[in-house]
Design a protein around this motif. Structure first.
Motif, PDB file in Angstrom:
ATOM      1  N   LEU A  50     -23.127  -4.910   2.782  1.00 32.02           N
ATOM      2  CA  LEU A  50     -24.575  -5.035   2.632  1.00 32.02           C
ATOM      3  C   LEU A  50     -25.014  -6.486   2.630  1.00 32.02           C
ATOM      4  O   LEU A  50     -26.066  -6.826   3.195  1.00 32.02           O
ATOM      5  CB  LEU A  50     -25.019  -4.337   1.336  1.00 32.02           C
ATOM      6  CG  LEU A  50     -24.916  -2.815   1.311  1.00 32.02           C
ATOM      7  CD1 LEU A  50     -25.272  -2.275  -0.062  1.00 32.02           C
ATOM      8  CD2 LEU A  50     -25.811  -2.192   2.381  1.00 32.02           C
ATOM      9  N   VAL A  51     -24.223  -7.359   1.991  1.00 29.06           N
ATOM     10  CA  VAL A  51     -24.575  -8.780   1.925  1.00 29.06           C
ATOM     11  C   VAL A  51     -24.631  -9.381   3.324  1.00 29.06           C
ATOM     12  O   VAL A  51     -25.549 -10.145   3.662  1.00 29.06           O
ATOM     13  CB  VAL A  51     -23.563  -9.535   1.042  1.00 29.06           C
ATOM     14  CG1 VAL A  51     -23.703 -11.039   1.238  1.00 29.06           C
ATOM     15  CG2 VAL A  51     -23.774  -9.183  -0.427  1.00 29.06           C
ATOM     16  N   ARG A  53     -24.831  -7.570   6.287  1.00 28.14           N
ATOM     17  CA  ARG A  53     -25.746  -6.840   7.169  1.00 28.14           C
ATOM     18  C   ARG A  53     -27.201  -7.181   6.889  1.00 28.14           C
ATOM     19  O   ARG A  53     -28.022  -7.186   7.817  1.00 28.14           O
ATOM     20  CB  ARG A  53     -25.510  -5.334   7.009  1.00 28.14           C
ATOM     21  CG  ARG A  53     -26.202  -4.471   8.055  1.00 28.14           C
ATOM     22  CD  ARG A  53     -25.699  -3.050   8.011  1.00 28.14           C
ATOM     23  NE  ARG A  53     -24.301  -2.980   8.391  1.00 28.14           N
ATOM     24  CZ  ARG A  53     -23.857  -2.943   9.650  1.00 28.14           C
ATOM     25  NH1 ARG A  53     -24.727  -3.022  10.651  1.00 28.14           N
ATOM     26  NH2 ARG A  53     -22.572  -2.866   9.899  1.00 28.14           N
ATOM     27  N   THR A  54     -27.537  -7.456   5.639  1.00 34.62           N
ATOM     28  CA  THR A  54     -28.915  -7.807   5.306  1.00 34.62           C
ATOM     29  C   THR A  54     -29.238  -9.268   5.612  1.00 34.62           C
ATOM     30  O   THR A  54     -30.388  -9.687   5.470  1.00 34.62           O
ATOM     31  CB  THR A  54     -29.183  -7.542   3.814  1.00 34.62           C
ATOM     32  OG1 THR A  54     -28.248  -8.279   3.013  1.00 34.62           O
ATOM     33  CG2 THR A  54     -29.065  -6.055   3.505  1.00 34.62           C
ATOM     34  N   GLY A  55     -28.248 -10.044   5.997  1.00 36.30           N
ATOM     35  CA  GLY A  55     -28.480 -11.441   6.332  1.00 36.30           C
ATOM     36  C   GLY A  55     -28.492 -12.371   5.142  1.00 36.30           C
ATOM     37  O   GLY A  55     -28.849 -13.558   5.289  1.00 36.30           O
ATOM     38  N   ALA A  56     -28.134 -11.871   3.961  1.00 39.91           N
ATOM     39  CA  ALA A  56     -28.084 -12.742   2.795  1.00 39.91           C
ATOM     40  C   ALA A  56     -27.065 -13.867   2.993  1.00 39.91           C
ATOM     41  O   ALA A  56     -27.255 -14.983   2.510  1.00 39.91           O
ATOM     42  CB  ALA A  56     -27.740 -11.930   1.539  1.00 39.91           C
ATOM     43  N   TYR A  64     -17.773  -9.563   8.703  1.00 38.64           N
ATOM     44  CA  TYR A  64     -17.880  -8.186   8.232  1.00 38.64           C
ATOM     45  C   TYR A  64     -16.523  -7.705   7.719  1.00 38.64           C
ATOM     46  O   TYR A  64     -15.466  -8.163   8.176  1.00 38.64           O
ATOM     47  CB  TYR A  64     -18.355  -7.275   9.361  1.00 38.64           C
ATOM     48  CG  TYR A  64     -19.833  -7.391   9.652  1.00 38.64           C
ATOM     49  CD1 TYR A  64     -20.761  -6.719   8.872  1.00 38.64           C
ATOM     50  CD2 TYR A  64     -20.290  -8.182  10.704  1.00 38.64           C
ATOM     51  CE1 TYR A  64     -22.115  -6.828   9.140  1.00 38.64           C
ATOM     52  CE2 TYR A  64     -21.643  -8.301  10.975  1.00 38.64           C
ATOM     53  CZ  TYR A  64     -22.558  -7.618  10.186  1.00 38.64           C
ATOM     54  OH  TYR A  64     -23.900  -7.733  10.446  1.00 38.64           O
TER      55      TYR A  64
END
Length: 284
Positions: A50-51, A53-56, A64
């Motif tokens: 999630l970190v 993929r969300t661009g954080a 990945y």
């Protein structure tokens, strides 16, 4: 007198189990530790995905999870990488053997004889307060960048927990057991082998388990800071080549190696010192 009509009420009664106890009354057993471990690992990978993929965090800095796992698989079949892992484990093993061979007998001696324990305790605590990294320049001057440098730093780092756990294990021996042995006419040697050693064994095992993790950390740190061999040098090489996927793959494999060593020591401790596990469970 008018009769009051009765109404039948159906009540669901749990069907008894073959043992005669209703199924709803049976309690589920405790969740095994490995299930919690798997849940923690799965959570880590989900958060990681999630970190990114969300661009954080940019995928250029943190690849990945799937790509990292793929690179980890490639490293596991890379003969050069496996050779460097063997170099790291060899330095770790040498440090554990030397520190144990010196620290355990010395700790037993200092803990058993009060005349030695009191004057030495302040020296021991002063020595353990100095981090092994402070001696890195001296170790490089004395031994260069080879295996001896890594081993010497790791020995210094793990000598103190092994020594202290041996000392405290002896000092925590039940006085009543010692008094009973003396009343039976046992000398110092027999008291040491029949009473003190079995009592101190769980503490010594704990010291070795802590030292195993510390030794791996120190060896890897020395490799990352400039050693000529070991898995840390591989990670540094990939970092300089700007291949973060291989860097994280190497870190992941190092984490698995550390976990394997930890659980390996746990297993050996359960087999060799089973009464230590029983003492810990009774103390909860």
């Amino acid at each position: 007198m008018t009769g009051v009509p009765s109404h039948s009420v159906e009540v669901d009664v749990p069907a008894p189990s073959p043992s005669g106890v209703p199924a709803t009354a049976r309690r589920r057993g405790p969740t095994p530790d490995w299930a919690y471990g798997l849940a923690g690992i799965a959570t880590m990978f989900v958060v990681w995905e999630l970190v990114v993929r969300t661009g954080a965090v940019s995928a250029d800095s943190l690849p990945y999870p799937a790509a990292t796992m793929q690179r980890a698989g490639e490293l596991l079949v890379d003969a050069t990488f496996l050779t460097e892992v063997a170099q790291t484990l060899w330095a770790w093993l040498l440090a554990m053997l030397v520190a144990s061979a010196v620290g355990i007998p010395l700790g037993l001696t200092l803990g058993y004889f009060s005349a030695f324990y009191r004057p030495s305790s302040s020296v021991v605590h002063a020595g353990r307060s100095i981090p092994s990294s402070a001696f890195l320049p001296i170790a490089i001057l004395l031994f260069g960048l080879g295996t001896q440098m890594k081993v010497s730093l790791a020995i210094y780092a793990i000598f103190w927990p092994i020594l202290l756990n041996a000392m405290y294990g002896v000092r925590d021996t039940e006085p009543l057991m010692l008094a009973t042995g003396r009343s039976m006419g046992w000398g110092r040697t027999r008291l040491l082998t029949r009473v003190v050693l079995p009592s101190a064994a769980p503490s010594i095992a704990t010291g070795l388990r802590v030292a195993s993790s510390t030794a791996l950390i120190v060896v890897l740190s020395a490799e990352l800071l400039g050693a000529t061999s070991g898995v840390g040098t591989v990670i540094t090489t990939y970092q300089q080549a700007q291949r973060p996927d291989f860097v994280y793959a190497g870190i992941l494999l190092v984490g698995l190696l550390g976990m394997a060593l930890y659980y390996g020591f746990n297993l050996v401790e359960r087999l060799v010192v089973p009464w230590g596990q029983a003492q810990r469970e009774s103390g909860r």
